[in-house]
Design a protein around this motif. Structure first.
Motif, PDB file in Angstrom:
ATOM      1  N   THR A 259       0.839  -1.204   0.000  1.00 39.93           N
ATOM      2  CA  THR A 259       0.000   0.000   0.000  1.00 39.93           C
ATOM      3  C   THR A 259       0.872   1.252   0.000  1.00 39.93           C
ATOM      4  OG1 THR A 259      -1.838  -1.123   1.094  1.00 39.93           O
ATOM      5  CG2 THR A 259      -1.757   1.273   1.317  1.00 39.93           C
TER       6      THR A 259
ATOM      7  N   GLN B 113      -6.988   0.539  -0.847  1.00 35.88           N
ATOM      8  CA  GLN B 113      -7.493  -0.202   0.307  1.00 35.88           C
ATOM      9  C   GLN B 113      -8.139   0.825   1.259  1.00 35.88           C
ATOM     10  OE1 GLN B 113      -4.104  -2.007   2.131  1.00 35.88           O
ATOM     11  NE2 GLN B 113      -5.078  -3.982   2.359  1.00 35.88           N
TER      12      GLN B 113
ATOM     13  N   ASP C 142      -5.343  -1.392  -5.238  1.00 30.24           N
ATOM     14  CA  ASP C 142      -4.736  -1.981  -4.054  1.00 30.24           C
ATOM     15  C   ASP C 142      -5.696  -3.016  -3.468  1.00 30.24           C
ATOM     16  OD1 ASP C 142      -3.009  -2.481  -1.987  1.00 30.24           O
ATOM     17  OD2 ASP C 142      -3.461  -0.645  -0.876  1.00 30.24           O
ATOM     18  N   GLU C 143      -5.397  -4.264  -3.688  1.00 33.80           N
ATOM     19  CA  GLU C 143      -6.226  -5.386  -3.225  1.00 33.80           C
ATOM     20  C   GLU C 143      -7.704  -5.223  -3.584  1.00 33.80           C
ATOM     21  OE1 GLU C 143      -5.518  -6.995   0.606  1.00 33.80           O
ATOM     22  OE2 GLU C 143      -3.460  -6.265   0.663  1.00 33.80           O
TER      23      GLU C 143
HETATM   24 MG   LIG Z   1      -1.982  -2.830   1.961  1.00 35.96          MG
END
Ligand SMILES: [Mg+2]
Ligand SMILES: Nc1ncnc2c1ncn2[C@@H]1O[C@H](COP(=O)(O)OP(=O)(O)OP(=O)(O)O)[C@@H](O)[C@H]1O
Length: 309
Positions: free
Chosen positions: A51, A91, A167-168
């Motif tokens: 991140t 995220q 991010d994810e």
């Molecule tokens: Mg992360």
């Protein structure tokens, strides 16, 4: 048509990029090159620095050292130029829960100076693209986790970005929703978008990423195409079984193959599939399978842990 020579061919380039939080070096001398049109998968366990690195690339966090370029521009000193050409799903991103779906997109569009009938049409198109048509006047609160994530992708596309940072994007979603999002991302890739994708899911990286970087404790410890990453680190075949009570056999295998043990699972890597299939007969295994070596195996070998640990 040829692009003018001044157009950078790299979506992202990082050299010696560093980020510190007090004593902790969260991102440590990272080197990355993401060519345009490529999907780059950044893999790493919790706390690896994914991140933090993504935020520096997304022009929302300054770095403490190194050179970083996004589309040839410095994401910190040329922040607004860079942001105008990026789409970002971070995220922990949120919506304004008091506004409906359409208003959330409209407010976001205003950051980019977008409004008017053409923009409203675009919002409709984006909602359709992520299968949320008809939801425009509905409350954000009524959306499921998967719908929210899809709406976030739609929101990130509002300014027609050249680079998408995710991010994810599928963490915590069920497999069906995850597959739907993969389909969306594949379409975006086909349209020529450059994508930086961080993920915990090996399958996600294997399905989408042209290149993969493994980040571990702030360092990029390996980077290549998925196929080459596997070939560089492991023989192509693996026999996997329950390691409990198999110590003698593991020692025997270790004479002729490379053996890894992680918790209760044993992994015996070998160049020849048939050899491993013959070896199955040597042990009274409860469960044993011979399969091609995978990215997950590489990750386990390099970091000593599984991705979701
Ligand atoms: Mg992360
Ligand atoms: N604002 C901050 N202040 C202090 N430490 C931070 C800050 N942000 C991140 N860190 C630390 O930096 C390290 C990297 O964090 P980061 O969030 O980048 O990891 P990650 O790979 O994204 O992890 P996850 O998979 O859990 O999302 C961690 O040790 C984290 O605690």
């Amino acid at each position: 048509m040829h692009a003018p020579s001044s157009v950078p061919t790299l979506a992202v380039s990082a050299r010696g990029v560093v980020k510190r939080f007090g004593e902790l070096t969260a991102v440590n001398e990272v080197e990355i090159e993401i060519p345009r049109g490529v999907c780059y998968g950044l893999l790493g366990p919790n706390g690896a620095g994914k991140t933090t690195l993504s935020k520096m690339i997304a022009a929302v966090l300054p770095r403490d050292g190194g050179e970083l370029k996004v589309l040839g521009l410095d994401p910190w000193t040329e922040q607004s130029e860079v942001k105008a050409r990026l789409g970002v799903v971070m995220q922990g991103d949120v919506f304004d829960e008091d506004l409906d779906v359409g208003r959330n997109l409209e407010i976001y569009g205003r950051f980019y100076g977008l409004s008017g009938p053409a923009f409203r049409e675009k919002v409709q198109g984006l909602l359709k693209f992520v299968s949320l048509e008809g939801r425009e006047r509905g409350p954000v609160q009524a959306l499921s986790g998967g719908m929210r994530r899809r709406l976030m992708i739609a929101r990130a596309l509002i300014n027609d970005p050249e680079v998408l940072i995710l991010d994810e994007p599928t963490t915590g979603l069920d497999p069906q929703v995850r597959h739907a999002i993969w389909g969306t991302l594949r379409q975006l890739k086909q349209r020529g978008l450059s994508i930086l994708l961080t993920t915990h899911y090996m399958e996600e990286a294997a399905q989408l990423a042209d290149r993969i970087g493994i980040l571990f404790k702030g360092k990029l410890i390996a980077e290549d195409t998925p196929e080459k990453l596997i070939a560089a680190h492991l023989p192509p075949w693996v026999l996997e079984f329950d390691a409990q009570g198999q110590e003698a056999l593991l020692e025997e295998f270790a004479q002729a193959a490379s053996v890894e043990r992680h918790g209760d699972r044993a992994f015996v890597f070998h160049a020849v599939e048939d050899t491993l299939r013959r070896w199955i007969a040597k042990g009274a295994f409860r469960t044993a399978l011979v399969r091609p070596a995978s990215l997950e195996d590489v990750f386990l070998k390099l970091t000593g842990r599984t991705l979701d640990e």
